[in-house]
Design an enzyme around this catalytic site. Structure first.
Site, PDB file in Angstrom:
ATOM      1  N   ARG A   1      38.326  46.890  21.828  1.00 60.92           N
ATOM      2  CA  ARG A   1      37.695  48.151  22.229  1.00 60.92           C
ATOM      3  C   ARG A   1      38.699  49.140  22.816  1.00 60.92           C
ATOM      4  O   ARG A   1      38.734  50.312  22.456  1.00 60.92           O
ATOM      5  CB  ARG A   1      36.583  47.859  23.231  1.00 60.92           C
ATOM      6  CG  ARG A   1      35.452  47.010  22.655  1.00 60.92           C
ATOM      7  CD  ARG A   1      34.547  46.442  23.728  1.00 60.92           C
ATOM      8  NE  ARG A   1      35.281  45.484  24.563  1.00 60.92           N
ATOM      9  CZ  ARG A   1      35.645  45.699  25.815  1.00 60.92           C
ATOM     10  NH1 ARG A   1      35.350  46.835  26.400  1.00 60.92           N
ATOM     11  NH2 ARG A   1      36.292  44.787  26.493  1.00 60.92           N
TER      12      ARG A   1
ATOM     13  N   SER B   1      45.347  39.641  15.847  1.00 64.69           N
ATOM     14  CA  SER B   1      44.946  38.449  15.112  1.00 64.69           C
ATOM     15  C   SER B   1      44.635  38.848  13.666  1.00 64.69           C
ATOM     16  O   SER B   1      44.369  40.022  13.373  1.00 64.69           O
ATOM     17  CB  SER B   1      43.707  37.833  15.754  1.00 64.69           C
ATOM     18  OG  SER B   1      42.594  38.705  15.589  1.00 64.69           O
TER      19      SER B   1
ATOM     20  N   THR C   1      48.723  47.571  30.415  1.00 61.90           N
ATOM     21  CA  THR C   1      47.596  47.786  31.325  1.00 61.90           C
ATOM     22  C   THR C   1      46.560  46.678  31.158  1.00 61.90           C
ATOM     23  O   THR C   1      45.437  46.804  31.644  1.00 61.90           O
ATOM     24  CB  THR C   1      46.931  49.155  31.067  1.00 61.90           C
ATOM     25  OG1 THR C   1      46.502  49.221  29.697  1.00 61.90           O
ATOM     26  CG2 THR C   1      47.891  50.298  31.352  1.00 61.90           C
TER      27      THR C   1
ATOM     28  N   ARG D   1      47.110  42.494  31.031  1.00 62.32           N
ATOM     29  CA  ARG D   1      47.358  41.413  31.983  1.00 62.32           C
ATOM     30  C   ARG D   1      48.839  41.064  31.929  1.00 62.32           C
ATOM     31  O   ARG D   1      49.436  40.983  30.846  1.00 62.32           O
ATOM     32  CB  ARG D   1      46.528  40.158  31.661  1.00 62.32           C
ATOM     33  CG  ARG D   1      45.035  40.298  31.885  1.00 62.32           C
ATOM     34  CD  ARG D   1      44.687  40.495  33.350  1.00 62.32           C
ATOM     35  NE  ARG D   1      43.253  40.554  33.588  1.00 62.32           N
ATOM     36  CZ  ARG D   1      42.522  41.662  33.554  1.00 62.32           C
ATOM     37  NH1 ARG D   1      43.111  42.803  33.253  1.00 62.32           N
ATOM     38  NH2 ARG D   1      41.224  41.625  33.806  1.00 62.32           N
TER      39      ARG D   1
ATOM     40  N   GLU E   1      48.709  39.494  42.258  1.00 64.81           N
ATOM     41  CA  GLU E   1      48.055  40.688  42.778  1.00 64.81           C
ATOM     42  C   GLU E   1      47.157  40.319  43.957  1.00 64.81           C
ATOM     43  O   GLU E   1      46.546  39.251  43.948  1.00 64.81           O
ATOM     44  CB  GLU E   1      47.222  41.348  41.677  1.00 64.81           C
ATOM     45  CG  GLU E   1      48.041  41.817  40.487  1.00 64.81           C
ATOM     46  CD  GLU E   1      47.209  42.479  39.403  1.00 64.81           C
ATOM     47  OE1 GLU E   1      45.978  42.591  39.586  1.00 64.81           O
ATOM     48  OE2 GLU E   1      47.776  42.898  38.391  1.00 64.81           O
TER      49      GLU E   1
ATOM     50  N   HIS F   1      47.222  48.217  39.452  1.00 60.91           N
ATOM     51  CA  HIS F   1      46.041  47.730  38.733  1.00 60.91           C
ATOM     52  C   HIS F   1      44.830  48.636  38.968  1.00 60.91           C
ATOM     53  O   HIS F   1      43.797  48.213  39.485  1.00 60.91           O
ATOM     54  CB  HIS F   1      45.703  46.297  39.133  1.00 60.91           C
ATOM     55  CG  HIS F   1      44.921  45.582  38.061  1.00 60.91           C
ATOM     56  ND1 HIS F   1      44.883  44.215  37.946  1.00 60.91           N
ATOM     57  CD2 HIS F   1      44.134  46.052  37.042  1.00 60.91           C
ATOM     58  CE1 HIS F   1      44.117  43.864  36.928  1.00 60.91           C
ATOM     59  NE2 HIS F   1      43.654  44.979  36.359  1.00 60.91           N
TER      60      HIS F   1
END
Length: 329
Positions: free
Chosen positions: A154, A175, A234, A236, A265, A285
């Site tokens: 998305r 993928s 942005t 992980r 974090e 984050h």
């Protein structure tokens, strides 16, 4: 129910319209972050429903075993920080709306903000102006450059659209299933992962962190990038092999990085390499941290609490816990 909300650092949730959904419940909102299990166990000893602020606090078995009254954990998105097996064993229902049909527009927008800030050297230019030195160098232009989108979900699709709007050539790697979907939608897919890293002027990561994707970006991949290329993360930090980004940035490939995520974090060490390197810009984050996004997310999270309290749980991750939860109600 007695409800606790963790990690609402700026006490924002009380100010959102969706907070009214919890009217009639006994709600405590914590505005700090705590890792100490003893402290958490004391704070949550009487809590029946725990509301998590994304992945800010982990809920391991050791904590669950000290929360005898806990019946529900409500959150949104993925849940690698929650011991689902231990929840099921203890009759704790985990509810999480994975929002698969809607992108986080806030995260996509921050990604693009970081791209622009890095390419135009905005942090350095702003610092130079404030120091009375006027301009401090020359930035770059995005039009005509190649934008690599790693992961075509998305958010990746949304960022690809931004790149197209800015006149960039967009290339996708993901993928096989996602590449096929991207090709069907008219996007160009790279011939190989090696080609993908080598040709991208800006490369943005948009993958979920699951066992199969942890460390999927390796040092040799980054070393194939151009000396003036930008790597953006942005998603992980764990998507990148530990230590690889710092090492390859120091070696000059890629030339720059823009990151919103870190291995640990909250990151409060100003000496961390990603905070001290001149070719890195970093944010704490904040990809999903806008009032509009929080309203969208916590409307779901609070609705899950309401539904559970009414005996009609929704978005249940571990249905095997429902029988235990019903038996202890």
């Amino acid at each position: 129910m007695k409800v606790a909300v963790l990690d609402d650092w700026f006490d924002t949730l009380r100010t959102l319209p969706c907070f009214a959904k919890l009217r009639g419940h006994d709600v405590t909102v914590w505005n700090d972050h705590v890792d100490d299990l003893d402290v958490l166990a004391r704070r949550l000893a009487d809590v029946e429903a725990l509301v998590l602020f994304r992945e800010r606090t982990a809920v391991p078995r050791a904590l669950l075993e000290r929360l005898p009254r806990l019946r529900l954990i409500s959150q949104r998105s993925v849940y690698p920080h929650v011991d689902v097996g231990a929840c099921s064993e203890r009759g704790v229902v985990l509810c999480s709306n994975l929002h698969e049909a809607t992108p986080s527009h806030a995260a996509a927008e921050l990604t693009w903000a970081l791209v622009l800030a890095a390419v135009r050297r905005l942090p350095a230019q702003i610092a130079s102006l404030r120091a009375g030195r006027w301009q401090c160098g020359v930035g770059g232009t995005l039009r005509g450059k190649t934008l690599g989108i790693y992961g075509f979900g998305r958010i990746g699709r949304a960022v690809a659209g931004y790149g197209k709007a800015f006149g960039m050539d967009v290339v996708v790697w993901a993928s096989p299933e996602s590449r096929a979907r991207a090709a069907t939608e008219g996007w160009t897919c790279a011939a190989s992962v090696e080609d993908f890293f080598a040709r991208s002027d800006v490369l943005s990561l948009h993958l979920r962190l699951v066992p199969a994707t942890r460390g999927i970006v390796r040092a040799p991949d980054l070393a194939r990038m151009k000396t003036d290329a930008l790597l953006v993360n942005t998603s992980r930090a764990g998507l990148i092999e530990p230590g690889a980004l710092v090492a390859t940035l120091r070696a000059g490939r890629p030339g720059m990085a823009a990151v919103d995520v870190f291995e640990r974090e909250p990151l409060r060490d100003p000496a961390d390499p990603l905070l001290t390197m001149d070719n890195v810009i970093a944010t704490p984050h904040i990809g999903y941290v806008t009032r509009e996004e929080l309203e969208l997310q916590f409307a779901d999270v609070f609705e899950q609490v309401v539904a559970f309290a009414a005996g009609r749980p929704i978005n249940v991750v571990n249905p095997e816990a429902l029988a235990r939860a019903s038996g202890s109600a």
